[in-house]
Enzyme design. Structure first.
Site, PDB file in Angstrom:
ATOM      1  N   CYS A   1     -21.763   2.548  26.102  1.00 54.13           N
ATOM      2  CA  CYS A   1     -23.133   2.465  26.203  1.00 54.13           C
ATOM      3  C   CYS A   1     -24.284   1.074  26.952  1.00 54.13           C
ATOM      4  O   CYS A   1     -24.659   1.477  27.140  1.00 54.13           O
ATOM      5  CB  CYS A   1     -24.028   3.024  24.270  1.00 54.13           C
TER       6      CYS A   1
ATOM      7  N   HIS B   1       1.219  -1.084  -0.160  1.00 54.71           N
ATOM      8  CA  HIS B   1      -0.212   0.036  -0.337  1.00 54.71           C
ATOM      9  C   HIS B   1       0.950   1.323   0.183  1.00 54.71           C
ATOM     10  O   HIS B   1       1.860   1.069   0.664  1.00 54.71           O
ATOM     11  CB  HIS B   1      -0.836   0.123   1.415  1.00 54.71           C
TER      12      HIS B   1
END
Lengths: 226, 107
Positions: free
Chosen positions: A187, A61
């Protein structure tokens, strides 16, 4: 007179119901911390990610600019997050500094670019259902806080819309970087609900819905949150 | 991995005041936290930090567990000559860290 103006503003607010980044609900100090690359502690992970990337990924990459705007994606019917994409090549544990560093580094290259996931409404059906389903001893759904009551207060906290555009983000509570999955689990913990394991279908479906909902918001990694 | 980010202007004029900022990646464990199984996480915080400018000590800090993880420090320095800024720190595990940057001073 002033009362009516405020009321009108509130109605306008509700009518727009547009996406707002968590940054808008953060305090002045936190916003300043996020804005300065010299002070933002999340940049430490971005730096670490740059080093790891050079060692492990750079042979294939080059630039990862814009890549993070397209994740999580649906590939061959499976939900693939940026974390999963990295883990496919490098077996780093979830929430390890190495994995957070690499995902932060990749996401950071798309900072300021709008999230642009190519997910259809059909893909997010399950996640959407999970978002509106009550859960835990608190018997609340995600939507109760983050859709119906954002901008209001829960104790000392201002409820945000629960938008994922800043993640991986540096949370002051964690004193380190953390992924969106960790934030979702936080959460759930607050709701005294069962915590979906990292990389589980339940987690991925919810994540996919959140990202689909947030399309258009700019990526902020490394964001700073409370 | 000891990682730090130092921020200062690349160039300064002689006699100018220069702002130096550093963030160090460190957990700054207080020793009061417990791991999920109940065992105590041992205290590990950076306790001293020194900055040398061209070999002369210009800044020293004593840190403790009251300081959050990934400590951020900021101080001002009078630019006198071009030279290296060497940071060095030590934590409770006797692990040393170091970071270096260069300041170019024009007259």
């Amino acid at each position: 007179m002033r009362k009516y103006l405020i009321l009108a503003a509130l109605i306008a607010c509700a009518a727009e119901a547009q996406n707002r980044s968590g940054l808008e609900f953060a305090s002045e100090e936190i916003r300043r911390l996020q804005a300065s690359d010299a002070e933002n502690p999340g940049m430490l992970w971005v730096d670490q990610g740059a080093k790891l990337f050079a060692q492990k990924c750079a042979s294939c990459h080059v630039s990862m600019k814009g890549v993070a705007t397209r994740y999580p994606a649906v590939e061959d019917g499976r939900i693939v997050t940026l974390e999963a994409k990295v883990r496919h090549k490098q077996a780093f544990a979830y929430e390890s500094d190495e994995l957070l560093a690499l995902t932060s580094y990749v996401a950071h290259q798309s900072r300021g670019m709008p999230m642009n996931t190519k997910i259809s409404e059909k893909d997010v059906e399950k996640g959407k259902a999970a978002y509106y389903r009550r859960r835990g001893q608190m018997n609340l759904a995600c939507a109760h806080c983050h859709e119906q009551n954002w901008g209001k207060h829960l104790g000392a906290e201002t409820l945000s819309q629960g938008q994922p555009n800043g993640y991986p983000a540096y949370r002051l509570e964690w004193q380190k970087m953390g992924s969106l999955e960790r934030r979702i689990r936080a959460c759930m913990f607050g709701l005294h609900a069962e915590l979906p394991p990292y990389g589980s279908d339940a987690m991925l479906e919810l994540e996919l819905f959140l990202v689909w909902r947030a399309n258009g918001l700019p990526i902020e990694t490394p964001a700073v949150r409370r | 991995m000891a990682l730090a980010r130092i921020d200062l202007p690349h160039e300064a004029r002689r006699g100018e005041l220069v702002e130096v900022r550093i963030v160090i990646q460190h957990p700054m464990e207080t020793g009061f936290r417990r791991a999920p199984q109940g065992e105590r996480v041992p205290r590990n915080a950076i306790h001293s930090l020194v900055c040398r400018y061209s070999g002369t000590e210009v800044f020293r800090a004593t840190l403790s567990t009251g300081i959050a993880a990934n400590p951020f420090l900021r101080f001002f320095l009078r630019a006198t000559q071009s030279g290296d800024l060497d940071f060095w720190w030590l934590d409770d595990d006797e692990v040393q860290g170091a970071a270096k940057t260069h300041l170019v001073v024009s007259s």
